[in-house]
Motif scaffolding. Structure first.
Motif, short mmCIF file in Angstrom:
data_model
loop_
_atom_site.label_atom_id
_atom_site.label_comp_id
_atom_site.label_asym_id
_atom_site.label_seq_id
_atom_site.Cartn_x
_atom_site.Cartn_y
_atom_site.Cartn_z
N THR A 1 0.62 -1.02 0.16
CA THR A 1 0.02 0.15 -0.05
C THR A 1 0.86 1.40 -0.07
O THR A 1 2.03 1.23 0.14
N GLU A 2 0.36 2.44 -0.34
CA GLU A 2 1.03 3.81 -0.42
C GLU A 2 1.30 4.00 0.98
O GLU A 2 1.96 5.02 1.25
N PHE A 3 0.89 3.41 1.98
CA PHE A 3 0.89 3.82 3.29
C PHE A 3 1.91 2.90 4.20
O PHE A 3 1.91 2.92 5.54
N SER A 4 2.61 1.97 3.52
CA SER A 4 3.27 1.12 4.19
C SER A 4 4.49 1.65 5.00
O SER A 4 4.59 1.31 6.18
N PHE A 5 5.10 2.75 4.74
CA PHE A 5 5.85 3.73 5.51
C PHE A 5 5.38 4.86 6.20
O PHE A 5 6.00 5.07 7.23
N THR A 6 4.76 5.52 5.53
CA THR A 6 4.23 6.78 5.79
C THR A 6 3.40 6.73 7.15
O THR A 6 3.32 7.71 7.93
N ARG A 7 2.90 5.57 7.50
CA ARG A 7 2.33 5.52 8.81
C ARG A 7 3.21 5.80 10.14
O ARG A 7 2.87 6.17 11.02
N VAL B 1 14.32 9.73 9.28
CA VAL B 1 14.26 8.33 9.91
C VAL B 1 13.20 7.75 9.13
O VAL B 1 13.79 6.46 8.64
N VAL B 2 12.00 7.96 9.06
CA VAL B 2 10.83 7.28 8.17
C VAL B 2 11.46 7.14 6.75
O VAL B 2 11.21 5.94 6.19
N ASN B 3 12.21 8.11 6.00
CA ASN B 3 12.31 7.98 4.87
C ASN B 3 13.78 7.13 4.52
O ASN B 3 13.91 6.60 3.38
N ASN B 4 14.58 6.78 5.44
CA ASN B 4 15.68 6.32 5.35
C ASN B 4 15.97 4.83 6.06
O ASN B 4 16.79 3.96 5.68
N GLN B 5 15.16 4.67 7.15
CA GLN B 5 15.44 3.46 7.78
C GLN B 5 14.70 2.01 7.35
O GLN B 5 14.06 2.46 6.16
N THR B 6 14.98 0.97 7.50
CA THR B 6 14.80 -0.15 6.81
C THR B 6 13.37 -0.40 7.32
O THR B 6 12.86 0.03 8.26
N GLY B 7 12.61 -1.31 6.55
CA GLY B 7 11.15 -1.96 6.92
C GLY B 7 11.37 -2.77 8.14
O GLY B 7 10.27 -2.53 8.85
N ALA B 8 12.42 -3.44 8.44
CA ALA B 8 12.45 -4.24 9.53
C ALA B 8 12.59 -3.18 10.84
O ALA B 8 11.93 -3.60 11.75
N PHE B 9 13.22 -2.26 10.91
CA PHE B 9 13.58 -1.11 11.62
C PHE B 9 12.17 -0.51 12.22
O PHE B 9 11.88 -0.48 13.45
N LEU B 10 11.61 -0.25 10.97
CA LEU B 10 10.23 0.43 11.39
C LEU B 10 8.96 -0.58 11.85
O LEU B 10 8.17 -0.27 13.02
N HIS B 11 9.19 -1.47 11.04
CA HIS B 11 7.61 -2.45 11.28
C HIS B 11 7.95 -3.31 12.64
O HIS B 11 7.02 -3.65 12.95
N ARG B 12 9.21 -3.41 13.13
CA ARG B 12 9.58 -4.37 14.13
C ARG B 12 9.62 -3.33 15.39
O ARG B 12 10.02 -3.87 16.42
N PHE B 13 9.48 -2.16 15.15
CA PHE B 13 9.43 -1.10 16.40
C PHE B 13 10.75 -1.02 16.90
O PHE B 13 10.98 -1.11 18.33
N GLN B 14 11.82 -1.17 15.98
CA GLN B 14 13.29 -1.36 16.56
C GLN B 14 13.97 0.09 17.08
O GLN B 14 15.06 -0.16 17.77
N TRP B 15 12.96 0.80 17.03
CA TRP B 15 13.65 2.12 17.82
C TRP B 15 13.10 2.19 19.28
O TRP B 15 13.66 3.14 20.06
N LEU B 16 12.61 1.16 19.53
CA LEU B 16 11.96 1.01 21.00
C LEU B 16 12.54 -0.22 21.58
O LEU B 16 12.95 -1.04 20.96
#
Length: 253
Positions: free
Chosen positions: A76-82, A169-184
């Motif tokens: 979807t178009e919001f895969s990362f914009t979320r 961060v949202v534009n440059n980090q990996t999908g794994a970092f974001l979708h797995r909440f790796q900033w937390l």
């Protein structure tokens, strides 16, 4: 942006009864009807003030907030914009992000009452490994740890860790970092009952057990607005809501 006036005595945003609860819904032009029905289902049942905003990728690109290239695994178009939700909420109070392929069957007030300020985010901790190779209109069905955790998230937007979710961060980090909440850290990810992100085709209703009845159905494999999923489980509930939305829209116009 849409407001619905409800019971102003309810605390919805960092203890401030004057602020509506912010809800950001992922938007994709292919699922415009799904977005409208999701929005309608929330507004129809809420007893607290809410403010609903679609996250539209083209708008974010025009504002210089989103510039990453789309890859083959984005369905979807919001895969990362979320993950711009805390930024879009001005890093203030609590806000919710939700995919557009949800149908709400309960008052969003019940969900806000689960909020606990000790967490940075709260979501359903799914253990979900889909069997299908494709979903929606033929999009690739990817499998990864914590799949669907990010599809409905309550964000403590002012939390120091969430202030690190900048556009860069949202534009440059990996999908794994974001979708797995790796900033937390794991102890900063609170849990919400699965009935608030009830996966069609995965979660099951147990007869005579109200605790298993969905409060928000997530048509994660594809909803009845797609030809291939017109007979999916709970399709009748979505179609009924869609007809109600269309009738209300017709009466307004």
């Amino acid at each position: 942006m849409t407001s619905a006036n409800g019971n102003a005595s309810q605390v919805t945003n960092n203890g401030d009864v004057r602020k509506p609860f912010k809800i950001f819904i992922g938007y994709d032009p292919r699922e415009d009807q799904a977005y409208e029905v999701c929005r309608h289902s929330i507004l129809k049942r809420t007893s607290i003030p809410v403010e609903i905003t679609p996250i539209v990728q083209s708008d974010l690109r025009a504002k210089g907030l989103y510039w990453r290239s789309r890859d083959q695994f984005e369905s979807t178009e919001f895969s990362f914009t979320r993950f711009l939700t805390p930024y879009l909420a001005n890093y203030d109070g609590w806000a919710m992000f939700v995919d557009c392929d949800f149908l709400y069957l309960a008052d969003i007030k019940e969900l806000t009452e689960l909020i606990n300020d000790k967490y940075a985010v709260m979501c359903v901790h799914h253990d979900y490994f889909p069997k299908e190779k494709t979903k929606m209109d033929g999009a690739v069905q990817t499998v990864y740890p914590r799949k669907n955790w990010s599809s409905m998230v309550l964000y403590n937007c002012g939390h120091p860790k969430n202030k690190g979710l900048t556009p860069e961060v949202v534009n440059n980090q990996t999908g794994a970092f974001l979708h797995r909440f790796q900033w937390l850290d794991d102890n900063e990810i609170g849990s919400v009952p699965c009935v608030w992100n009830f996966l069609e085709g995965h979660n099951e209703v147990v007869e005579n057990d109200p605790k298993t009845f969905p409060k928000a159905i997530h048509y994660t494999r594809g909803g009845p607005w797609f030809e291939a999923w017109k007979t999916c489980e709970f399709a009748d509930l979505w179609l009924k809501e869609m007809q109600e939305y269309m009738k209300k829209k017709s009466n307004v116009s």
